[in-house]
Design a protein around this motif. Structure first.
Motif, PDB file in Angstrom:
ATOM      1  N   UNK A   1       0.038   4.993  18.694  1.00  0.00           N
ATOM      2  CA  UNK A   1       1.172   4.256  18.165  1.00  0.00           C
ATOM      3  C   UNK A   1       2.327   5.202  17.882  1.00  0.00           C
ATOM      4  N   UNK A   2       3.508   4.646  17.721  1.00  0.00           N
ATOM      5  CA  UNK A   2       4.689   5.457  17.450  1.00  0.00           C
ATOM      6  C   UNK A   2       5.438   4.854  16.281  1.00  0.00           C
ATOM      7  N   UNK A   3       5.245   5.421  15.108  1.00  0.00           N
ATOM      8  CA  UNK A   3       5.872   4.886  13.912  1.00  0.00           C
ATOM      9  C   UNK A   3       7.384   5.053  13.960  1.00  0.00           C
ATOM     10  N   UNK A   4       7.876   6.005  14.747  1.00  0.00           N
ATOM     11  CA  UNK A   4       9.319   6.204  14.822  1.00  0.00           C
ATOM     12  C   UNK A   4      10.037   5.018  15.451  1.00  0.00           C
ATOM     13  N   UNK A   5       9.313   4.223  16.243  1.00  0.00           N
ATOM     14  CA  UNK A   5       9.938   3.052  16.835  1.00  0.00           C
ATOM     15  C   UNK A   5      10.450   2.075  15.805  1.00  0.00           C
ATOM     16  N   UNK A   6       9.927   2.156  14.582  1.00  0.00           N
ATOM     17  CA  UNK A   6      10.336   1.211  13.555  1.00  0.00           C
ATOM     18  C   UNK A   6      11.699   1.543  12.962  1.00  0.00           C
ATOM     19  N   UNK A   7      12.230   2.704  13.305  1.00  0.00           N
ATOM     20  CA  UNK A   7      13.575   3.009  12.831  1.00  0.00           C
ATOM     21  C   UNK A   7      14.629   2.284  13.659  1.00  0.00           C
TER      22      UNK A   7
ATOM     23  N   UNK B   1      11.372  14.618  -2.876  1.00  0.00           N
ATOM     24  CA  UNK B   1      11.193  14.379  -1.441  1.00  0.00           C
ATOM     25  C   UNK B   1      10.432  13.069  -1.256  1.00  0.00           C
ATOM     26  N   UNK B   2      10.896  12.278  -0.300  1.00  0.00           N
ATOM     27  CA  UNK B   2      10.261  10.991  -0.012  1.00  0.00           C
ATOM     28  C   UNK B   2      10.025  10.888   1.488  1.00  0.00           C
ATOM     29  N   UNK B   3       8.992  10.146   1.860  1.00  0.00           N
ATOM     30  CA  UNK B   3       8.618  10.005   3.262  1.00  0.00           C
ATOM     31  C   UNK B   3       8.639   8.540   3.660  1.00  0.00           C
ATOM     32  N   UNK B   4       9.351   8.236   4.725  1.00  0.00           N
ATOM     33  CA  UNK B   4       9.430   6.872   5.230  1.00  0.00           C
ATOM     34  C   UNK B   4       9.339   6.910   6.739  1.00  0.00           C
ATOM     35  N   UNK B   5       8.353   6.207   7.304  1.00  0.00           N
ATOM     36  CA  UNK B   5       8.196   6.162   8.762  1.00  0.00           C
ATOM     37  C   UNK B   5       8.238   7.557   9.374  1.00  0.00           C
ATOM     38  N   UNK B   6       7.536   8.496   8.760  1.00  0.00           N
ATOM     39  CA  UNK B   6       7.400   9.863   9.259  1.00  0.00           C
ATOM     40  C   UNK B   6       8.720  10.617   9.327  1.00  0.00           C
TER      41      UNK B   6
ATOM     42  N   UNK C   1       0.816  -1.196   0.000  1.00  0.00           N
ATOM     43  CA  UNK C   1       0.000   0.000   0.000  1.00  0.00           C
ATOM     44  C   UNK C   1       0.854   1.253   0.000  1.00  0.00           C
ATOM     45  N   UNK C   2       0.329   2.299  -0.592  1.00  0.00           N
ATOM     46  CA  UNK C   2       1.030   3.569  -0.560  1.00  0.00           C
ATOM     47  C   UNK C   2       0.696   4.260   0.753  1.00  0.00           C
ATOM     48  N   UNK C   3       1.244   3.747   1.803  1.00  0.00           N
ATOM     49  CA  UNK C   3       1.047   4.274   3.139  1.00  0.00           C
ATOM     50  C   UNK C   3       2.377   4.155   3.851  1.00  0.00           C
ATOM     51  N   UNK C   4       2.512   4.704   5.060  1.00  0.00           N
ATOM     52  CA  UNK C   4       3.800   4.599   5.738  1.00  0.00           C
ATOM     53  C   UNK C   4       4.238   3.150   5.873  1.00  0.00           C
ATOM     54  N   UNK C   5       5.236   2.755   5.127  1.00  0.00           N
ATOM     55  CA  UNK C   5       5.724   1.382   5.181  1.00  0.00           C
ATOM     56  C   UNK C   5       6.794   1.277   6.263  1.00  0.00           C
ATOM     57  N   UNK C   6       6.786   0.208   6.996  1.00  0.00           N
ATOM     58  CA  UNK C   6       7.738   0.105   8.078  1.00  0.00           C
ATOM     59  C   UNK C   6       7.846  -1.326   8.552  1.00  0.00           C
ATOM     60  N   UNK C   7       8.808  -1.547   9.392  1.00  0.00           N
ATOM     61  CA  UNK C   7       9.008  -2.862   9.980  1.00  0.00           C
ATOM     62  C   UNK C   7       8.730  -2.788  11.460  1.00  0.00           C
TER      63      UNK C   7
END
Length: 752
Positions: free
Chosen positions: A619-625, A466-471, A48-54
């Protein structure tokens, strides 16, 4: 977003720290690995074109979230006590606040009182309900009876701050911000699409399957099967028999017609599907709670509990009751609600109108079964909805009733950013395209975006992408990069309208930067919330349908309807957003959830039972970094990204299994928070002019310090009574959250 919006936050605990505890520096190394996708052997998985993360995982410490007020520090033979701060404003990641202080010495019996004003930079951890305050600047100190010592006190307090991070409770801050002068100032309302979706009403166990546009298929290698690409459900087409197969629980349903056919249980599947079935069952068992036994579709067939399947290729919502609707009156409102459903369905007996709340929007019809449904704007909603008591089972809908306290609370929570400090050289980005990059114009702007990638990539000009990944924003000279963490973002990107599928990226900001780090944040709009200009409330989704890209992969855009999006609220826990509320109580955990982000999907828009405390605003998407992307000061707490569903939060998890989890998972109900009772030891308040007031929680009376002592004041400064109430609410929510989490911090878990 909520996010539970100019970034504001209800803030009340700000300065606890001026003298207290350092942030514990627990160092945890979190592996970076994606969740399994429901892909089939030799078949590409839906993206999906949404914030992709692990999903990093790991253990964290158990430091205390909040310390009692007032907080004390020794200055020679004096003890300085700081009382809970009061918020002036919170803009971006900077907060301005002031607090009452008391100075007692060993040589003088009577304490001296004053006020301190300060600013600080904030990092917010919504999962653990914490805020870390840095870079304190004491801007002013006032002591009416010790003016000669004001400069000395200011220097002393300032000396305690540099290099120290302090952790405070977010719930106190949120409650304080709600009654501050800034309040909801700066909240931007946008024009969204409120066209009603297709609404299906049924009284039997049912499931909704969403297909993102006309069905698209890909071959399953070595078989006669094709798998549908543009859906989160697992749908197979047998090219020989032209039969469709849909995976439900541990088995399959079959139909000869995709959208109009009757789906029936299949006792014997084609040989080509056996390995696929085995893989699906193994994943289900791996994700199941401990000691649970997956229910059998075959057993459900014997009990007559196989769900009816509805398939839609456009926006659609499913309203399910367990048997015929059962109505119950809401006292004091002249409204009835349907109690045998997880949906929000109401009836106005006087007019025989039905109302339902879908994605934060109200719709009305004179027939539950047949519709049609029409949108109801904020001005046209009957006033009786605002009279729903806050202790009602349906109090959660108050966040969607314009002008109510919970609606204002939602606006503020939706403006609270989740923030982080990102280490530049550690944050990396690779963008994968399905073939050569393909760009299209973003309507209403001079920008273009890449359509054939899961990563939002925006072309500003020929030399700047510009690209966005995990905020986290990245910038590069070409669609292929190389990518570097961006120090700033062009203002044109923030003009992307709600009618664009990339509107959600406008909720991610870069606040400031150094050569080593960038300070970033996002509000719940990144998860899909929007403040609607037609209702002046927080809604989920823009209401527009965005056609997907389907090639070798499916790159879909955020949906508004069909994902079970709902605002939740209670006086004990506040506001949140949940996705994927269960439609049935038969087998709620194992019934697959087929919203566009999927039952197994890795994205932050997963099902409600993964939402945890505060739903998706928590939730905290930054945790996926992982730790390596964070400045070392905040690495430990920043990775507490999702919470766990172990014993510490068992009740919340069980509620979620029943499809009832919103922010109510924060803790037990306690009406004390709304009673206006504050702890007597935390009873001093600062006036903006430097006066100090005291509240007596036993009598409800106020007094003012006049230098020579306390004198009664029956008319304290405007807003102090509200601040006292907010302080009590914040205190109670801190206790509720701490109790729901067993007094400790959330650990890394699998759910999102």
């Amino acid at each position: 977003m909520r996010n539970r919006t100019s970034v504001v936050i209800r803030f009340a605990v700000l300065l606890s720290f001026v003298f207290l505890f350092l942030l514990c520096r627990a160092q945890t190394s979190l592996p970076d690995h994606p969740q399994p996708q429901p892909s089939l052997p030799d078949a590409p998985s839906a993206v999906l074109r949404l914030p992709q993360h692990s999903e990093p995982q790991g253990l964290v410490g158990t430091e205390r979230v909040d310390e009692p007020w007032p907080r004390k520090v020794t200055h020679g033979d004096e003890t300085i006590s700081m009382y809970q701060p009061q918020v002036e404003a919170w803009e971006g990641d900077e907060v301005r606040a002031y607090a009452a202080i008391a100075v007692a010495s060993k040589t003088h019996k009577a304490s001296k009182y004053g006020v301190v004003w300060f600013t600080a930079q904030t990092e917010v951890d919504k999962v653990n309900r914490q805020v870390t305050l840095d870079n304190f600047q004491i801007t002013r100190v006032k002591f009416p009876t010790m003016q000669a010592k004001e400069a000395a006190y200011q220097a002393f307090l300032q000396a305690k701050l540099p290099g120290k991070s302090k952790v405070i409770a977010l719930d106190r801050m949120e409650a304080a911000l709600e009654v501050s002068d800034s309040g909801t100032a700066g909240v931007e309302a946008l024009e969204v699409n409120n066209d009603p979706p297709k609404v299906i009403f049924t009284t039997k166990p049912s499931l909704l399957v969403l297909i993102d546009g006309p069905p698209q298929y890909t071959d399953v290698g070595g078989t006669n099967l094709q798998r549908m690409l543009n859906t989160r459900a697992t749908i197979l087409l047998d090219t020989r028999t032209r039969e469709y197969y849909l995976n439900v629980m541990d088995g399959w349903l079959q139909a000869a017609d995709l959208t109009a056919g009757r789906w029936s249980f299949v006792s014997k599947i084609p040989v080509d599907m056996e390995e696929i079935t085995k893989g699906i069952q193994e994943r289900q068992q791996a994700q199941a709670p401990e000691k649970s036994v997956p229910p059998s579709l075959k057993h459900a067939e014997k009990e007559g509990k196989v769900p009816t399947i509805y398939v839609s290729v456009g926006p659609c919502e499913l309203l399910v009751t367990e048997g015929p609707p059962q109505f119950e009156m809401i006292p004091g409102t002249e409204l009835e609600y349907v109690k045998n459903t997880t949906a929000n369905v109401f009836r106005d007996p006087g007019k025989l109108d039905y109302y339902t709340l879908l994605a934060g929007r109200w719709f009305r019809s004179n027939s539950l079964e047949h519709g049609p449904w029409e949108f109801v704007d904020g001005k046209s909603l009957p006033e009786k909805f605002a009279s729903i008591p806050e202790n009602s089972p349906k109090a959660g809908v108050l966040v969607s009733v314009p002008g109510t306290g919970p609606a204002k609370e939602a606006l503020i929570a939706n403006a609270i950013p989740q923030t982080a400090t990102i280490t530049r050289h550690e944050a990396k980005l690779d963008v994968n395209y399905d073939g050569d990059p393909q760009f299209k114009t973003i309507e209403g702007t001079n920008l273009q975006y890449a359509v054939n990638t899961a990563t939002p990539v925006i072309k500003v000009d020929d030399d700047n992408y510009y690209a966005l990944e995990n905020a986290v924003w990245f910038v590069g000279p070409s669609p292929a990069g190389p990518w570097a963490v961006a120090s700033s973002v062009p203002s044109a990107i923030y003009s992307i309208p709600p009618s664009s599928s990339l509107h959600y990226v406008t909720y991610v900001k870069v606040y400031r930067s150094t050569p080593e780090v960038v300070h970033v944040g996002y509000t719940p709009g990144y998860y899909g919330t929007v403040v609607s200009s037609s209702t002046s409330t927080v809604v989920y989704g823009t209401g527009w349908y965005y056609p997907p890209y389907v090639g070798s992969y499916w790159y879909g855009a955020p949906y508004t309807y069909g994902v079970g999006a709902a605002s939740t609220w209670s006086s004990e826990s506040g506001w949140g957003i949940t996705i994927g509320v269960g439609y049935t109580n038969y087998y709620p955990y194992y019934y697959p959830w087929w919203g566009p982000w999927g039952y197994y999907g890795p994205c932050c828009w997963g099902p409600a039972w993964r939402a945890g405390y505060a739903g998706y605003v928590g939730t905290n998407v930054y945790g996926r970094w992982g730790n390596t992307a964070y400045a070392s000061t905040h690495a430990a707490w920043a990775n507490r990204h999702s919470g766990n569903y172990g014993a510490a939060n068992r009740t919340a998890f069980q509620n979620a299994q029943r499809g009832t989890l919103g922010v109510a998972g924060r803790g037990a109900s306690n009406t004390t928070a709304r009673s206006g009772i504050a702890a007597s030891s935390n009873n001093l308040y600062a006036g903006k002019n430097g006066d100090v007031y005291r509240y007596n929680s036993q009598t409800g009376n106020w007094s003012q310090n006049a230098g020579s002592g306390w004198k009664g004041n029956s008319n304290p400064q405007v807003n102090l009574q509200q601040q006292q109430h907010a302080r009590a609410v914040g205190q109670q929510r801190v206790q509720n959250f701490s109790g729901s989490m067993g007094g400790g911090m959330r650990m890394g878990g699998r759910r999102r």
